[in-house]
Write a protein that holds these residues in place. Structure first.
Motif, short mmCIF file in Angstrom:
data_model
loop_
_atom_site.label_atom_id
_atom_site.label_comp_id
_atom_site.label_asym_id
_atom_site.label_seq_id
_atom_site.Cartn_x
_atom_site.Cartn_y
_atom_site.Cartn_z
N UNK A 33 0.75 -1.05 -0.33
CA UNK A 33 0.27 -0.06 -0.03
C UNK A 33 0.82 1.40 0.40
N UNK A 34 1.77 1.28 1.10
CA UNK A 34 3.04 2.32 1.05
C UNK A 34 3.29 2.92 -0.31
N UNK A 35 3.98 1.46 -1.25
CA UNK A 35 4.64 1.62 -2.61
C UNK A 35 3.63 2.00 -3.45
N UNK A 36 2.80 1.47 -3.24
CA UNK A 36 1.39 2.09 -4.02
C UNK A 36 0.97 3.78 -4.46
N UNK A 37 1.38 3.90 -2.91
CA UNK A 37 0.95 5.61 -2.90
C UNK A 37 1.73 6.74 -2.81
N UNK A 38 3.18 5.84 -3.25
CA UNK A 38 4.59 6.34 -3.12
C UNK A 38 4.90 6.54 -5.03
N UNK A 39 4.01 5.76 -5.62
CA UNK A 39 4.12 5.68 -7.39
C UNK A 39 2.66 6.70 -7.76
N UNK A 84 9.14 13.36 0.63
CA UNK A 84 8.97 14.09 2.45
C UNK A 84 7.70 14.41 2.39
N UNK A 85 6.80 13.97 1.52
CA UNK A 85 5.77 14.13 1.78
C UNK A 85 5.02 12.43 2.46
N UNK A 86 5.62 11.71 1.42
CA UNK A 86 5.20 10.27 1.79
C UNK A 86 5.93 9.85 3.28
N UNK A 101 13.88 2.92 -1.62
CA UNK A 101 12.69 2.02 -2.61
C UNK A 101 11.55 2.95 -2.38
N UNK A 102 11.28 4.06 -1.15
CA UNK A 102 10.68 5.48 -1.30
C UNK A 102 10.82 5.64 -2.62
N UNK A 103 11.78 6.49 -3.13
CA UNK A 103 12.10 7.63 -4.04
C UNK A 103 11.95 7.17 -5.03
N UNK A 104 12.39 5.46 -5.62
CA UNK A 104 12.23 4.84 -6.35
C UNK A 104 10.75 5.29 -7.01
N UNK A 140 15.76 8.29 -14.53
CA UNK A 140 14.82 8.54 -13.60
C UNK A 140 15.68 7.80 -12.18
N UNK A 141 15.75 6.23 -12.34
CA UNK A 141 16.04 5.42 -11.46
C UNK A 141 17.15 5.78 -11.10
N UNK A 142 18.35 6.52 -11.29
CA UNK A 142 19.76 6.66 -10.88
C UNK A 142 19.03 7.88 -10.30
N UNK A 143 18.47 8.75 -10.57
CA UNK A 143 18.50 10.20 -10.07
C UNK A 143 17.33 10.24 -8.64
N UNK A 144 16.53 8.42 -9.15
CA UNK A 144 16.04 8.42 -7.16
C UNK A 144 16.70 8.17 -6.70
N UNK A 145 17.47 6.55 -6.75
CA UNK A 145 18.49 6.13 -5.57
C UNK A 145 19.56 7.35 -4.97
N UNK A 146 20.02 7.84 -5.81
CA UNK A 146 21.24 9.14 -5.44
C UNK A 146 20.12 10.13 -4.01
N UNK A 147 18.65 9.88 -4.54
CA UNK A 147 18.13 10.98 -3.58
C UNK A 147 17.61 10.47 -2.36
N UNK A 148 17.08 9.39 -2.57
CA UNK A 148 16.93 8.24 -1.43
C UNK A 148 18.23 8.09 -0.47
N UNK A 149 18.88 8.07 -1.25
CA UNK A 149 20.20 7.39 -0.14
C UNK A 149 20.70 8.67 0.74
N UNK A 150 21.17 10.28 0.08
CA UNK A 150 20.76 10.69 1.33
C UNK A 150 19.64 11.81 1.33
N UNK A 151 18.67 11.49 1.26
CA UNK A 151 17.12 11.47 2.44
C UNK A 151 17.76 10.34 3.91
N UNK A 152 17.49 8.68 3.66
CA UNK A 152 18.07 7.94 4.66
C UNK A 152 18.92 8.31 4.80
#
Length: 225
Positions: A33-39, A84-86, A101-104, A140-152
């Motif tokens: 449910x959280x993954x769908x919400x993220x999408x 951030x909202x998610x 995971x959430x950033x992707x 876009x996948x790579x940008x998301x991985x990078x964003x999620x990494x630093x967010x974590x």
């Protein structure tokens, strides 16, 4: 049937990356449910970035600069806001790989909707679908991985939180801008140089993203053991 085929072509690459990142989250898999919400939030980020670019004045901007102003800056900002909202009150965000995971999910929601828009506006759907599936969606996948990494890093770290939050935006924005900027070179002589650099940049970026996911996944599995 044509619409179904178009949607399949548009969404298959993003779906493949979503399955990949879900399978990598082995310790405490996130709720579907959280993954769908993220999408869904990612799809909203696509609309939000269009709102940001609506304030941009047309004309007088070089193509390479426009790669940042018209794409990288508003798009990565929109994704970060939605990420951030998610996760701001998400009790399941409990290990470093979850940020990726959430950033992707957000990034693939964005990329999937953007891909549909591009294919609907194309006369050569197959060629564009292949090109975007091989390059744009993985980008876009790579940008998301990078964003999620630093967010974590910001979320779980004990210091430098504000620096990591800034990097969660700045680094994927920079990668996105370089990616689009190299593709935006119009001069034929410069393009001979820019295209090989772009290809090397893509391979480097993809390799770094996969390595980063593998490292976080290995750490999570070893902690579980």
């Amino acid at each position: 049937m044509e619409i179904i085929a178009l949607l399949s072509l548009a969404l298959f690459p993003a779906t493949a990356f979503l399955i990949y990142i879900y399978r990598k989250d082995k310790k405490n898999p996130e709720p579907i449910s959280m993954l769908i919400k993220g999408i869904f939030y990612g799809m909203l980020s696509c609309c939000l970035s269009l709102f940001f670019t609506s304030f941009q004045e047309e004309g007088g901007v070089e193509d390479v600069v426009d790669a940042f102003v018209g794409a990288a800056i508003p798009e990565e900002l929109a994704k970060l806001i939605m990420l951030w909202w998610l996760v701001r009150k998400c009790k399941y965000f409990d290990e470093p790989i979850d940020g990726i995971v959430y950033a992707v999910c957000v990034g693939m929601g964005f990329a999937g909707l953007e891909n549909i828009a591009y294919l609907l506006d194309s006369a050569d759907i197959i060629s564009l679908a292949v090109a975007r599936g091989v390059f744009s969606i993985p980008g876009h996948f790579c940008f998301a991985v990078c964003m999620g990494y630093f967010y974590s890093k910001a979320h779980f770290g004990k210091s430098w939180n504000m620096v990591y939050r800034f990097l969660a935006y700045f680094v994927p924005m920079l990668l996105h801008g370089i990616y689009d900027g190299l593709l935006s070179v119009q001069d034929e002589d410069l393009n001979i140089i820019a295209l090989p650099i772009w290809l090397v940049f893509c391979v480097w970026m993809y390799a770094k993203a996969i390595k980063r996911i593998g490292k976080l996944n290995a750490n999570a599995v070893s902690e579980k053991a």
